[in-house]
Design a protein around this motif. Structure first.
Motif, PDB file in Angstrom:
ATOM      1  N   GLU A  63     -11.645 -20.157  -8.157  1.00  0.00           N
ATOM      2  CA  GLU A  63     -10.464 -19.905  -7.719  1.00  0.00           C
ATOM      3  C   GLU A  63     -10.059 -18.561  -8.768  1.00  0.00           C
ATOM      4  N   ILE A  64      -9.977 -18.716 -10.034  1.00  0.00           N
ATOM      5  CA  ILE A  64      -9.705 -17.701 -11.119  1.00  0.00           C
ATOM      6  C   ILE A  64     -10.573 -16.394 -10.604  1.00  0.00           C
ATOM      7  N   LYS A  65     -11.850 -16.502 -10.315  1.00  0.00           N
ATOM      8  CA  LYS A  65     -12.662 -15.376  -9.999  1.00  0.00           C
ATOM      9  C   LYS A  65     -11.890 -14.598  -8.819  1.00  0.00           C
ATOM     10  N   GLU A  66     -11.620 -15.303  -7.737  1.00  0.00           N
ATOM     11  CA  GLU A  66     -11.267 -14.844  -6.565  1.00  0.00           C
ATOM     12  C   GLU A  66      -9.778 -14.098  -6.654  1.00  0.00           C
ATOM     13  N   LYS A  67      -8.947 -14.588  -7.819  1.00  0.00           N
ATOM     14  CA  LYS A  67      -7.565 -14.165  -7.989  1.00  0.00           C
ATOM     15  C   LYS A  67      -7.474 -12.626  -8.054  1.00  0.00           C
ATOM     16  N   PRO A  68      -8.267 -11.983  -8.769  1.00  0.00           N
ATOM     17  CA  PRO A  68      -8.273 -10.372  -8.879  1.00  0.00           C
ATOM     18  C   PRO A  68      -8.641  -9.684  -7.662  1.00  0.00           C
ATOM     19  N   GLY A  69      -9.536 -10.323  -6.842  1.00  0.00           N
ATOM     20  CA  GLY A  69      -9.824  -9.580  -5.457  1.00  0.00           C
ATOM     21  C   GLY A  69      -8.456  -9.575  -4.679  1.00  0.00           C
ATOM     22  N   LYS A  70      -8.049 -10.771  -4.520  1.00  0.00           N
ATOM     23  CA  LYS A  70      -6.587 -11.011  -3.778  1.00  0.00           C
ATOM     24  C   LYS A  70      -5.610 -10.035  -4.057  1.00  0.00           C
ATOM     25  N   ARG A  71      -5.593  -9.854  -5.589  1.00  0.00           N
ATOM     26  CA  ARG A  71      -4.477  -8.989  -6.143  1.00  0.00           C
ATOM     27  C   ARG A  71      -4.806  -7.681  -5.553  1.00  0.00           C
ATOM     28  N   TYR A  72      -6.245  -7.292  -5.672  1.00  0.00           N
ATOM     29  CA  TYR A  72      -6.547  -5.691  -5.372  1.00  0.00           C
ATOM     30  C   TYR A  72      -6.262  -5.547  -3.710  1.00  0.00           C
ATOM     31  N   GLU A  73      -6.396  -6.523  -3.046  1.00  0.00           N
ATOM     32  CA  GLU A  73      -6.524  -6.469  -1.634  1.00  0.00           C
ATOM     33  C   GLU A  73      -4.895  -6.197  -1.201  1.00  0.00           C
ATOM     34  N   THR A  74      -4.039  -6.770  -2.118  1.00  0.00           N
ATOM     35  CA  THR A  74      -2.441  -6.799  -1.742  1.00  0.00           C
ATOM     36  C   THR A  74      -2.156  -5.596  -2.369  1.00  0.00           C
ATOM     37  N   VAL A  75      -2.445  -4.919  -3.114  1.00  0.00           N
ATOM     38  CA  VAL A  75      -2.215  -3.446  -3.848  1.00  0.00           C
ATOM     39  C   VAL A  75      -2.645  -2.420  -2.718  1.00  0.00           C
ATOM     40  N   VAL A  76      -3.772  -2.446  -2.122  1.00  0.00           N
ATOM     41  CA  VAL A  76      -4.245  -1.705  -1.221  1.00  0.00           C
ATOM     42  C   VAL A  76      -3.498  -1.758  -0.005  1.00  0.00           C
ATOM     43  N   VAL A  77      -3.136  -2.691   0.421  1.00  0.00           N
ATOM     44  CA  VAL A  77      -2.106  -2.881   1.397  1.00  0.00           C
ATOM     45  C   VAL A  77      -0.860  -2.444   1.467  1.00  0.00           C
ATOM     46  N   CYS A  78      -0.311  -2.544   0.197  1.00  0.00           N
ATOM     47  CA  CYS A  78       1.101  -2.013  -0.243  1.00  0.00           C
ATOM     48  C   CYS A  78       1.062  -0.377  -0.322  1.00  0.00           C
ATOM     49  N   ILE A  79      -0.228   0.023  -0.751  1.00  0.00           N
ATOM     50  CA  ILE A  79      -0.346   1.484  -0.895  1.00  0.00           C
ATOM     51  C   ILE A  79      -0.432   2.157   0.642  1.00  0.00           C
ATOM     52  N   ILE A  80      -1.124   1.439   1.486  1.00  0.00           N
ATOM     53  CA  ILE A  80      -1.675   2.099   2.852  1.00  0.00           C
ATOM     54  C   ILE A  80      -0.009   1.865   3.448  1.00  0.00           C
ATOM     55  N   THR A  81       0.640   0.621   3.387  1.00  0.00           N
ATOM     56  CA  THR A  81       1.964   0.527   4.141  1.00  0.00           C
ATOM     57  C   THR A  81       2.830   1.674   3.657  1.00  0.00           C
ATOM     58  N   THR A  82       2.733   1.927   2.384  1.00  0.00           N
ATOM     59  CA  THR A  82       3.671   2.938   1.814  1.00  0.00           C
ATOM     60  C   THR A  82       3.204   4.316   2.612  1.00  0.00           C
ATOM     61  N   ILE A  83       2.242   4.603   2.450  1.00  0.00           N
ATOM     62  CA  ILE A  83       1.671   6.077   2.858  1.00  0.00           C
ATOM     63  C   ILE A  83       1.664   6.107   4.495  1.00  0.00           C
ATOM     64  N   VAL A  84       1.470   5.079   5.105  1.00  0.00           N
ATOM     65  CA  VAL A  84       1.911   5.158   6.797  1.00  0.00           C
ATOM     66  C   VAL A  84       3.388   5.145   6.948  1.00  0.00           C
ATOM     67  N   GLY A  85       3.982   4.391   6.152  1.00  0.00           N
ATOM     68  CA  GLY A  85       5.590   4.687   6.457  1.00  0.00           C
ATOM     69  C   GLY A  85       6.056   5.694   6.276  1.00  0.00           C
ATOM     70  N   GLY A  86       5.526   6.405   5.020  1.00  0.00           N
ATOM     71  CA  GLY A  86       6.019   7.788   4.719  1.00  0.00           C
ATOM     72  C   GLY A  86       5.700   8.856   5.710  1.00  0.00           C
ATOM     73  N   ILE A  87       4.399   8.888   6.226  1.00  0.00           N
ATOM     74  CA  ILE A  87       3.998   9.557   7.343  1.00  0.00           C
ATOM     75  C   ILE A  87       4.979   9.569   8.634  1.00  0.00           C
TER      76      ILE A  87
END
Length: 98
Positions: A63-87
């Motif tokens: 579970e601890i090993k999977e947490k960083p991957g989940k955080r990375y996915e969340t950050v990527v989704v937020c960045i993509i959402t922000t870029i698409v929303g800005g465009i």
């Protein structure tokens, strides 16, 4: 004849003493064997407890090993959402005059 009887009596006494020693030795052996059985059963329970803790620790580590991957996915989704929303906001601002 008398000497032969004495010899037999000595042999019988020696055998009786040997038999008594054997009884004591056998009793000690079986007592040790019983202690071994009890200790073996206790060790078996201890091993089961250790194995269950090991399984629990293994799940926690996974579970601890999977947490960083989940955080990375969340950050990527937020960045993509922000870029698409800005465009989309930029395009809508250009098409819809205010």
């Amino acid at each position: 004849m008398a000497c032969e009887t004495c010899l037999n009596e000595n042999r019988i006494k020696a055998l009786e003493e040997d038999s008594k020693r054997n009884q004591v030795t056998h009793k000690e052996f079986f007592n040790r064997f019983e202690e071994f059985k009890v200790n073996l059963a206790l060790n078996g329970k201890d091993i089961q407890g250790v194995m269950s803790k090991l399984d629990e620790i293994s799940r926690d580590v996974k579970e601890i090993k999977e947490k960083p991957g989940k955080r990375y996915e969340t950050v990527v989704v937020c960045i993509i959402t922000t870029i698409v929303g800005g465009i989309i906001g930029f395009l809508l601002n250009g098409f819809i005059p205010m």
